[in-house]
Design a protein around this motif. Structure first.
Motif, PDB file in Angstrom:
ATOM      1  N   PRO A 242      -4.857   5.197 -10.716  1.00 54.49           N
ATOM      2  CA  PRO A 242      -5.945   4.758  -9.753  1.00 54.49           C
ATOM      3  C   PRO A 242      -5.287   4.198  -8.689  1.00 54.49           C
ATOM      4  N   GLU A 243      -5.713   4.733  -7.204  1.00 56.50           N
ATOM      5  CA  GLU A 243      -5.094   4.268  -6.122  1.00 56.50           C
ATOM      6  C   GLU A 243      -5.110   2.727  -6.062  1.00 56.50           C
ATOM      7  N   GLN A 244      -6.237   2.265  -6.492  1.00 61.07           N
ATOM      8  CA  GLN A 244      -6.376   0.628  -6.481  1.00 61.07           C
ATOM      9  C   GLN A 244      -5.183  -0.124  -7.109  1.00 61.07           C
ATOM     10  N   GLN A 245      -4.703   0.505  -8.388  1.00 59.06           N
ATOM     11  CA  GLN A 245      -3.823   0.001  -9.048  1.00 59.06           C
ATOM     12  C   GLN A 245      -2.430  -0.043  -8.097  1.00 59.06           C
ATOM     13  N   ILE A 246      -2.229   1.256  -7.595  1.00 65.13           N
ATOM     14  CA  ILE A 246      -1.071   1.137  -6.725  1.00 65.13           C
ATOM     15  C   ILE A 246      -0.954   0.471  -5.753  1.00 65.13           C
ATOM     16  N   ARG A 247      -2.077   0.205  -5.050  1.00 59.67           N
ATOM     17  CA  ARG A 247      -2.150  -0.818  -3.904  1.00 59.67           C
ATOM     18  C   ARG A 247      -1.953  -2.153  -4.358  1.00 59.67           C
ATOM     19  N   GLU A 248      -2.706  -2.486  -5.445  1.00 61.37           N
ATOM     20  CA  GLU A 248      -2.429  -3.896  -5.944  1.00 61.37           C
ATOM     21  C   GLU A 248      -0.732  -4.222  -6.200  1.00 61.37           C
ATOM     22  N   ALA A 249      -0.154  -3.118  -6.808  1.00 58.35           N
ATOM     23  CA  ALA A 249       1.303  -3.044  -7.139  1.00 58.35           C
ATOM     24  C   ALA A 249       2.024  -3.301  -5.993  1.00 58.35           C
ATOM     25  N   VAL A 250       1.745  -2.542  -4.869  1.00 61.76           N
ATOM     26  CA  VAL A 250       2.251  -2.870  -3.645  1.00 61.76           C
ATOM     27  C   VAL A 250       2.191  -3.974  -3.155  1.00 61.76           C
ATOM     28  N   ASP A 251       0.973  -4.607  -2.868  1.00 61.00           N
ATOM     29  CA  ASP A 251       0.942  -5.919  -2.684  1.00 61.00           C
ATOM     30  C   ASP A 251       1.773  -6.977  -3.148  1.00 61.00           C
ATOM     31  N   PHE A 252       1.904  -6.768  -4.423  1.00 58.33           N
ATOM     32  CA  PHE A 252       2.615  -7.743  -5.332  1.00 58.33           C
ATOM     33  C   PHE A 252       4.079  -7.565  -4.654  1.00 58.33           C
ATOM     34  N   LEU A 253       4.762  -6.343  -4.874  1.00 55.95           N
ATOM     35  CA  LEU A 253       5.901  -6.073  -4.533  1.00 55.95           C
ATOM     36  C   LEU A 253       6.302  -6.464  -2.958  1.00 55.95           C
ATOM     37  N   SER A 254       5.442  -6.394  -2.206  1.00 54.24           N
ATOM     38  CA  SER A 254       5.658  -6.797  -0.960  1.00 54.24           C
ATOM     39  C   SER A 254       5.622  -8.245  -0.717  1.00 54.24           C
ATOM     40  N   GLY A 255       4.652  -9.148  -1.601  1.00 59.02           N
ATOM     41  CA  GLY A 255       4.757 -10.499  -1.562  1.00 59.02           C
ATOM     42  C   GLY A 255       5.903 -11.110  -1.890  1.00 59.02           C
ATOM     43  N   GLY A 257       8.643  -9.725  -2.053  1.00 56.14           N
ATOM     44  CA  GLY A 257       9.965  -9.517  -1.168  1.00 56.14           C
ATOM     45  C   GLY A 257      10.759  -8.256  -1.483  1.00 56.14           C
ATOM     46  N   HIS A 258      10.182  -7.333  -2.433  1.00 55.39           N
ATOM     47  CA  HIS A 258      10.999  -6.251  -3.019  1.00 55.39           C
ATOM     48  C   HIS A 258      10.864  -5.061  -1.933  1.00 55.39           C
ATOM     49  N   ILE A 259       9.669  -5.082  -1.381  1.00 50.67           N
ATOM     50  CA  ILE A 259       9.383  -4.200  -0.210  1.00 50.67           C
ATOM     51  C   ILE A 259       8.781  -4.512   0.965  1.00 50.67           C
ATOM     52  N   TYR A 260       8.771  -3.817   2.053  1.00 49.64           N
ATOM     53  CA  TYR A 260       8.255  -4.665   3.263  1.00 49.64           C
ATOM     54  C   TYR A 260       7.603  -3.208   4.039  1.00 49.64           C
ATOM     55  N   SER A 261       6.433  -3.542   4.839  1.00 49.73           N
ATOM     56  CA  SER A 261       6.080  -2.601   5.719  1.00 49.73           C
ATOM     57  C   SER A 261       6.825  -2.201   7.011  1.00 49.73           C
ATOM     58  N   THR A 262       6.596  -0.916   7.334  1.00 47.62           N
ATOM     59  CA  THR A 262       7.566  -0.343   8.486  1.00 47.62           C
ATOM     60  C   THR A 262       6.464  -0.125   9.633  1.00 47.62           C
ATOM     61  N   ILE A 263       6.011   1.181   9.927  1.00 47.44           N
ATOM     62  CA  ILE A 263       5.364   1.652  11.081  1.00 47.44           C
ATOM     63  C   ILE A 263       3.901   1.000  10.806  1.00 47.44           C
ATOM     64  N   ASP A 264       3.369   0.759   9.785  1.00 51.74           N
ATOM     65  CA  ASP A 264       2.147   0.189   9.569  1.00 51.74           C
ATOM     66  C   ASP A 264       2.035  -0.342   8.266  1.00 51.74           C
ATOM     67  N   GLU A 265       0.600  -0.817   7.721  1.00 47.68           N
ATOM     68  CA  GLU A 265       0.343  -1.306   6.293  1.00 47.68           C
ATOM     69  C   GLU A 265       0.302  -0.256   5.246  1.00 47.68           C
ATOM     70  N   ASP A 266       0.570   0.977   5.518  1.00 46.41           N
ATOM     71  CA  ASP A 266       0.530   1.914   4.765  1.00 46.41           C
ATOM     72  C   ASP A 266       1.898   2.481   4.286  1.00 46.41           C
ATOM     73  N   HIS A 267       3.019   2.047   5.137  1.00 45.54           N
ATOM     74  CA  HIS A 267       4.128   2.949   4.784  1.00 45.54           C
ATOM     75  C   HIS A 267       5.140   1.535   4.421  1.00 45.54           C
ATOM     76  N   TYR A 268       5.862   2.150   3.617  1.00 45.87           N
ATOM     77  CA  TYR A 268       6.951   0.771   3.025  1.00 45.87           C
ATOM     78  C   TYR A 268       8.325   1.185   2.635  1.00 45.87           C
ATOM     79  N   LYS A 269       9.274   0.392   2.681  1.00 48.50           N
ATOM     80  CA  LYS A 269      10.634   0.616   2.417  1.00 48.50           C
ATOM     81  C   LYS A 269      11.068  -0.425   1.518  1.00 48.50           C
ATOM     82  N   ALA A 270      12.053   0.017   0.496  1.00 49.73           N
ATOM     83  CA  ALA A 270      12.675  -1.091  -0.111  1.00 49.73           C
ATOM     84  C   ALA A 270      13.637  -1.878   0.406  1.00 49.73           C
ATOM     85  N   THR A 271      13.502  -3.448   0.395  1.00 47.23           N
ATOM     86  CA  THR A 271      14.409  -4.150   0.712  1.00 47.23           C
ATOM     87  C   THR A 271      15.809  -4.209   0.190  1.00 47.23           C
TER      88      THR A 271
END
Length: 273
Positions: A242-255, A257-271
């Protein structure tokens, strides 16, 4: 707390005893032999838990910094906010973890006056503890960290945990295990992780991640776009999740410091990409 000099852990032998602090080898920095071996040094593959003293005392060659044989590029530090200076494009902090003089931290923002208040990046408050994730930089001989993520501490146990992570990283690197994921300890004790490749990449070596978090981190890390992987692209590769599960995982990874947002809050790169 910790001694306000050198590498911070002087009682335990990790401090600045004529060396540079940090993940140093017993011989310290700056010897001719080490200079000749500079090319053999490896780049840190993850965000390295560090103290202010380690950042300030890291060995420097050109625009690169080293703790022992490991290139120090991305760091996470925990400390007290001493000063805050805000402008529409940048927030400047002085962060103090009692291991050395306060460290300058710069966070670039887009707080244009036309931007709604709720969408602006809020500055951390003075005299509060924060965790900083960022890139180590030096300009005109002064070192600083350019933060891509800052979070307030909600549990002071995280401060103690961070210092243990610093020591663990030092021991791991000094024992010759290298600069891989073993040197990066996660604050949260996750449900473990599995070696799940995705998108043509290798295995995840970041401890503390669940299988889903580990897989999403790999998808983002291996995405070829310069702007990073979008949430939609991750969802397409994980159709059964489910997309919600993916977004929760992305939020955790971002928090974390494993990933960070780039051009907006929907695009991420790995640190560690």
């Amino acid at each position: 707390m910790w001694q306000n000099q050198g590498g911070g852990f002087n009682q335990s032998g990790y401090g600045d005893q004529g060396g540079g602090g940090g993940y140093m080898s017993p011989g310290g920095f700056g010897t001719p032999q080490q200079s000749q071996e500079r090319k053999s040094r490896t780049r840190a593959q993850n965000i390295m838990p560090s103290t202010v003293a380690q950042v300030l005392n890291a060995d420097q060659t050109d625009d690169k910094f080293y703790q022992g044989d490991v290139e120090l590029s991305q760091v996470t530090i925990v400390g007290l906010v001493r000063t805050v200076k805000e402008s529409p494009t940048r927030i400047d902090y002085e962060i103090d973890d009692m291991t050395g003089p306060p460290l300058e931290v710069k966070q670039f923002v887009d707080n244009d006056e036309n931007l709604p208040e709720e969408e602006r990046v809020q500055a951390m408050r003075e005299n509060t503890y924060v965790r900083v994730y960022g890139h180590l930089r030096s300009f005109a001989g002064k070192r600083s960290v350019v933060a891509f993520k800052m979070t307030p501490l909600t549990d002071m146990n995280e401060l103690s945990c961070h210092m243990l992570e610093v020591i663990h990283s030092h021991v791991t690197l000094s024992s010759g295990q290298g600069a891989g994921g073993g040197a990066m300890a996660s604050v949260n004790s996750g449900a473990g992780f599995s070696d799940m490749g995705s998108g043509g990449g290798g295995s995840s070596t970041i401890p503390g991640l669940s299988p889903l978090q580990s897989q999403i981190q790999l998808i983002i890390k291996n995405h070829p776009s310069d702007t990073g992987a979008s949430i939609d692209a991750v969802c397409k590769q994980l159709r059964n999740v489910p997309e919600q599960q993916i977004r929760e995982a992305v939020d955790f990874l971002s928090g974390e410091g494993h990933i960070y947002s780039t051009i907006d809050e929907d695009h991420y790169k790995a640190t560690d990409g």
